[in-house]
Scaffold this active site. Structure first.
Site, PDB file in Angstrom:
ATOM      1  N   PRO A 123       0.825  -1.212   0.000  1.00 50.09           N
ATOM      2  CA  PRO A 123       0.000   0.000   0.000  1.00 50.09           C
ATOM      3  C   PRO A 123       0.857   1.259   0.000  1.00 50.09           C
ATOM      4  O   PRO A 123       2.058   1.210   0.326  1.00 50.09           O
ATOM      5  CB  PRO A 123      -0.809  -0.122   1.302  1.00 50.09           C
ATOM      6  CG  PRO A 123      -0.667  -1.545   1.733  1.00 50.09           C
ATOM      7  CD  PRO A 123       0.638  -2.022   1.206  1.00 50.09           C
ATOM      8  N   PRO A 124       0.280   2.398  -0.349  1.00 52.01           N
ATOM      9  CA  PRO A 124       1.040   3.657  -0.298  1.00 52.01           C
ATOM     10  C   PRO A 124       1.466   3.984   1.131  1.00 52.01           C
ATOM     11  O   PRO A 124       0.736   3.721   2.094  1.00 52.01           O
ATOM     12  CB  PRO A 124       0.033   4.695  -0.818  1.00 52.01           C
ATOM     13  CG  PRO A 124      -0.985   3.922  -1.588  1.00 52.01           C
ATOM     14  CD  PRO A 124      -1.066   2.579  -0.928  1.00 52.01           C
ATOM     15  N   GLY A 125       2.656   4.537   1.266  1.00 50.62           N
ATOM     16  CA  GLY A 125       3.131   5.002   2.564  1.00 50.62           C
ATOM     17  C   GLY A 125       3.811   3.956   3.412  1.00 50.62           C
ATOM     18  O   GLY A 125       4.114   4.226   4.581  1.00 50.62           O
ATOM     19  N   THR A 126       4.066   2.767   2.875  1.00 49.66           N
ATOM     20  CA  THR A 126       4.688   1.718   3.681  1.00 49.66           C
ATOM     21  C   THR A 126       6.216   1.751   3.620  1.00 49.66           C
ATOM     22  O   THR A 126       6.869   0.910   4.231  1.00 49.66           O
ATOM     23  CB  THR A 126       4.193   0.335   3.244  1.00 49.66           C
ATOM     24  OG1 THR A 126       4.310   0.217   1.812  1.00 49.66           O
ATOM     25  CG2 THR A 126       2.739   0.135   3.637  1.00 49.66           C
ATOM     26  N   THR A 185      10.141   3.299  -1.173  1.00 49.03           N
ATOM     27  CA  THR A 185      11.278   4.111  -1.616  1.00 49.03           C
ATOM     28  C   THR A 185      12.336   4.213  -0.522  1.00 49.03           C
ATOM     29  O   THR A 185      13.537   4.159  -0.795  1.00 49.03           O
ATOM     30  CB  THR A 185      10.796   5.514  -2.017  1.00 49.03           C
ATOM     31  OG1 THR A 185       9.761   5.404  -2.997  1.00 49.03           O
ATOM     32  CG2 THR A 185      11.934   6.343  -2.583  1.00 49.03           C
ATOM     33  N   GLU A 210     -24.179   9.798  19.269  1.00 49.85           N
ATOM     34  CA  GLU A 210     -22.868   9.244  19.643  1.00 49.85           C
ATOM     35  C   GLU A 210     -22.981   8.270  20.821  1.00 49.85           C
ATOM     36  O   GLU A 210     -22.293   7.250  20.852  1.00 49.85           O
ATOM     37  CB  GLU A 210     -21.895  10.378  19.985  1.00 49.85           C
ATOM     38  CG  GLU A 210     -21.594  11.319  18.826  1.00 49.85           C
ATOM     39  CD  GLU A 210     -21.050  10.599  17.603  1.00 49.85           C
ATOM     40  OE1 GLU A 210     -20.408   9.536  17.774  1.00 49.85           O
ATOM     41  OE2 GLU A 210     -21.280  11.087  16.475  1.00 49.85           O
ATOM     42  N   HIS A 215     -23.967   4.867  19.507  1.00 46.67           N
ATOM     43  CA  HIS A 215     -22.825   4.053  19.051  1.00 46.67           C
ATOM     44  C   HIS A 215     -22.127   3.406  20.238  1.00 46.67           C
ATOM     45  O   HIS A 215     -21.861   2.195  20.250  1.00 46.67           O
ATOM     46  CB  HIS A 215     -21.820   4.935  18.305  1.00 46.67           C
ATOM     47  CG  HIS A 215     -22.276   5.392  16.957  1.00 46.67           C
ATOM     48  ND1 HIS A 215     -22.755   4.531  16.004  1.00 46.67           N
ATOM     49  CD2 HIS A 215     -22.306   6.632  16.399  1.00 46.67           C
ATOM     50  CE1 HIS A 215     -23.069   5.215  14.904  1.00 46.67           C
ATOM     51  NE2 HIS A 215     -22.804   6.492  15.131  1.00 46.67           N
TER      52      HIS A 215
END
Length: 617
Positions: A220-223, A226, A441, A444
């Site tokens: 996934p992106p951000g792992t 690079t 809320e 929930h």
């Protein structure tokens, strides 16, 4: 037949025909200059002549007597005059006649007339103005436009020599190492062999082992794909070439392939080294099932396939590539001999997030003690980049509050800021709306608290956020969960619809505040039926496929319209059943619902401990 094809595809022994030499810019300047000269000599006199109407002398006298002539110029051998009829001005020319009465007629008609004094114009000035000056202006404009176009082409990578444009990082320039990468221990272990090979290739050659030619980093992106590629280069102390897949995409066919050739040629000169291609799916998409072809992209991919397969195992050039969409890559790119190994970089687990948090907190001043475990549990599902962003938000919050150290409170608030947005300080709700949000809320939280095995409630707030949320209920798991049971999924759906159930039970009316809850509940119920095999009617039958594994794309239904209708009916039944259970919880615990909602209405924010204390009374 095979022999015939072989002869047809073989190269001509004489070699390819030489390319036609490129004409210089001066050649085109000369051609245009000749065109300008011919235009001035042949076309312009003809055009100017067409603009002046030839008339007889008698017609001139008639127009003069009728008062149509407004101005007259008398030259040595001709008379030019202007007429104005119905607002339209025309120029006429007639021959000069020995007429002594002409001057008197002009004075009688009060016409402006004059005799043109003959001049001997400079031949040089005439030639300069008509021919040389336009050519010089053309040369100046051509050079200026040529420099500007070449500058744009160079800035966008459209250079005529096909240079790759890859950035070279030397080992001594800001080295990264595995200490800078946390939460990806399996990936670091897989890449350790690459480092050992670059440092001690003879150890592998002695056994006869070959190092992988290419390693594909997927996740996934951000792992940190690079980041870990740079860390490999830093650990091995070798040069690191970095380039994005989009930089190979060119306007002209063959230019991208030339960039690939140049990249591998430069890498060979600096071997041992690492070549990192980010977002390789830009040029590596599968060539099958394409509605439209792109010759430039396919030639670039073909050149990349050829170059990768041509590198030997002992050349010392390792290819690393990263992508978020491995399912779209061409099979020829993934076969052994090119990308021999795939290293998956998944979202970090609880321990991984805690390690990532410690890495990013090194560069900021912190006030001890920091509850790393709490922050890691609150960031379930976050990537390494998300954690880094939260740490930075916490540091910014500490500065805003006039402190020079980051606290656990700053980190908790930064998580809420990233997830739900910053608090809206100027948002004003009416008392009636504030009361509805309080019951929503608490609905929930009440459903979640009375479930068995559900994540504990840690915070409830009705302070509006910039994301559009008027309030939220936060649950944090005590331990990391990898699997989700059918009971867990149903518990989540019941918790999601608990807010709407509280509104209906208390006020007898429903609002738009449950829009996001409805979206999440519907998505989860549909996945239970189509992907997770948790359906009473369809069992373990897969009804949806496709979609991006790491980008969260929606899949496509792989069933008939009749089956799709039955899927919708079962999804509706799951949501309706969960909603009925949530309503029953509200009815059975109406006193606690009113007491908790009133407390939240007054305090606006309560912790999970406060909520449980009131519920347990």
């Amino acid at each position: 037949m095979a022999e015939k094809n072989f002869r047809h595809n073989s190269q001509d022994p004489q070699g390819p025909s030489p390319r036609r030499p490129r004409k210089s810019l001066l050649y085109y300047y000369c051609v245009v200059s000749i065109i300008v000269v011919l235009f001035n000599m042949l076309v312009m006199p003809f055009v100017e002549e067409k603009q002046v109407e030839l008339v007889s002398y008698s017609d001139f006298l008639t127009q003069l007597d009728q008062g149509e002539v407004s101005k007259v110029q008398i030259a040595d051998n001709q008379i030019l005059y202007k007429t104005k009829t119905d607002g339209l001005t025309k120029i006429h020319k007639t021959g000069l006649v020995d007429d002594p009465s002409l001057v008197q007629r002009l004075e009688d008609q009060k016409v402006d007339f004059a005799a043109v004094i003959p001049e001997t114009p400079s031949i040089f000035l005439s030639i300069f103005a008509s021919y040389i000056l336009p050519i010089l202006i053309f040369f100046w404009l051509g050079n200026m436009l040529n420099k500007r176009m070449m500058g744009r082409m160079g800035a966008s990578g459209l250079n005529i020599y096909g240079k790759s444009g890859a950035k070279l990082y030397k080992p001594e320039e800001g080295e990264k190492n595995f200490a800078d990468v946390a939460g990806q221990e399996e990936a670091k272990e897989s890449l350790q062999e690459i480092i050992d090979y670059l440092n001690q290739p003879e150890k592998f050659q002695k056994v006869g082992a070959q190092c992988p030619k290419g390693v594909l980093l997927v996740g996934p992106p951000g792992t940190g794909k690079t980041l870990i590629a740079k860390a490999v280069a830093g650990e091995a102390h070798v040069p690191f070439y970095s380039i994005s897949g989009s930089e190979f995409v060119e306007m002209f066919v063959g230019r991208g392939a030339a960039k690939v050739r140049d990249l591998f040629e430069e890498a060979g000169k600096h071997a041992p080294c690492i070549v990192f291609i980010d977002e390789i799916d830009t040029i590596g998409k599968s060539r099958d099932n394409q509605m439209a072809t792109n010759d430039e992209r396919e030639q670039t991919l073909n050149q990349l396939l050829t170059e990768m397969d041509g590198f030997g195992a002992n050349k010392g050039v390792i290819i690393l590539a990263a992508t978020n969409r491995p399912e779209v890559l061409d099979p020829a790119l993934l076969r052994p001999g090119r990308f021999d190994r795939q290293v998956r970089m998944e979202l970090p687990d609880l321990q991984g997030r805690e390690d990532i948090l410690k890495v990013h907190l090194r560069r900021v001043q912190t006030a001890d003690p920091i509850d790393y475990n709490l922050i890691a549990r609150m960031t379930s599902g976050a990537s390494g980049a998300d954690v880094a962003n939260m740490v930075n938000e916490a540091a910014l919050r500490a500065v805003r509050h006039g402190r020079d150290k980051v606290t656990t409170e700053d980190l908790v608030e930064s998580i809420e800021t990233v997830i739900a947005g910053a608090q809206k300080k100027n948002s004003i709700m009416s008392d009636e709306e504030k009361k509805i949000v309080s019951y929503h809320e608490i609905g929930h939280a009440l459903v979640a608290a009375l479930q068995k095995g559900a994540a504990p409630v840690t915070k409830i707030t009705i302070i509006p956020r910039t994301s559009g949320a008027l309030g939220y209920t936060m649950q944090v798991e005590e331990n990391e969960k990898v699997l989700m049971s059918r009971r867990d999924a149903l518990n989540q759906i019941e918790t999601l619809v608990g807010g709407r159930a509280a509104e209906e039970v208390v006020f007898g009316e429903i609002t738009t505040g449950a829009a996001n809850d409805i979206e999440k509940a519907t998505q989860l119920a549909k996945q239970m039926v189509t992907r997770y095999g948790m359906s009473d009617k369809f069992g373990m039958m897969q009804l949806e496929s496709g979609g991006s594994q790491y980008l969260g794309g929606q899949g496509q239904m792989t069933c008939s319209p009749e089956t799709s209708y039955q899927v919708d009916q079962e999804v509706l039944q799951i949501i309706s059943s969960s909603y009925d259970k949530a309503k029953q919880v509200m009815i059975d615990n109406r006193d606690k619902l009113d007491q908790l909602a009133d407390h939240l209405y007054q305090a606006e924010t309560i912790t999970g401990e406060e909520f449980m204390e009131i519920l347990a009374q």
